[in-house]
Design an enzyme around this catalytic site. Sequence first.
Site, PDB file in Angstrom:
ATOM      1  N   HIS A   1       0.827  -1.200   0.000  1.00 18.50           N
ATOM      2  CA  HIS A   1       0.000   0.000   0.000  1.00 18.50           C
ATOM      3  C   HIS A   1       0.863   1.252   0.000  1.00 18.50           C
ATOM      4  CE1 HIS A   1       0.520  -1.363   4.180  1.00 18.50           C
ATOM      5  NE2 HIS A   1       0.392  -0.107   4.594  1.00 18.50           N
TER       6      HIS A   1
ATOM      7  N   HIS B   1       0.770   5.132   1.195  1.00 18.45           N
ATOM      8  CA  HIS B   1       0.063   6.112   2.014  1.00 18.45           C
ATOM      9  C   HIS B   1       0.109   7.471   1.326  1.00 18.45           C
ATOM     10  CE1 HIS B   1       0.045   3.792   5.866  1.00 18.45           C
ATOM     11  NE2 HIS B   1       1.145   3.262   5.372  1.00 18.45           N
TER      12      HIS B   1
END
Length: 135
Positions: free
Chosen positions: A98, A100
């Site tokens: 992922h 951010h």
Amino acid sequence: MNCIFCDILDGKRDGHFLYEDDSHVSFLDKYPIDVGHSLIIPRKHHETITDMTPKDVGSIFSLAPKIAKAILIATGADAFSLGQNNGKAAKQIVPHVHIHIIPRYNDKGTVWTKRQISNDAELSELAKKIRSALT
Ligand SMILES: [Zn+2]
């Protein structure tokens, strides 16, 4: 496999979605560092970016400006940071790649370690705002 992000992708857990395409989704972080903190993830489960092809890594990062721009518009943030952690020692909490996107505000001293739990109604309202700012 037990993966919170795969559960969100499968609809088994709630997510406040901002964006999706065939290979990626973006949603608000449930434990934001600051208002508008969002994640972009690949639909396919990879633990770290070294498990992905260079092309796939490029394509997920290429979404960051578009989504960040919408977050800035919707939140009124002054700036943003990108973060991408690989591995436990790097403080990667969910083992599904992922990125951010963390909005930054001139008048707030944002601290990475101080995360908050936000209220669902607020997140839902914010996600709506960001989605409508996406062009
Ligand atoms: Zn996963």
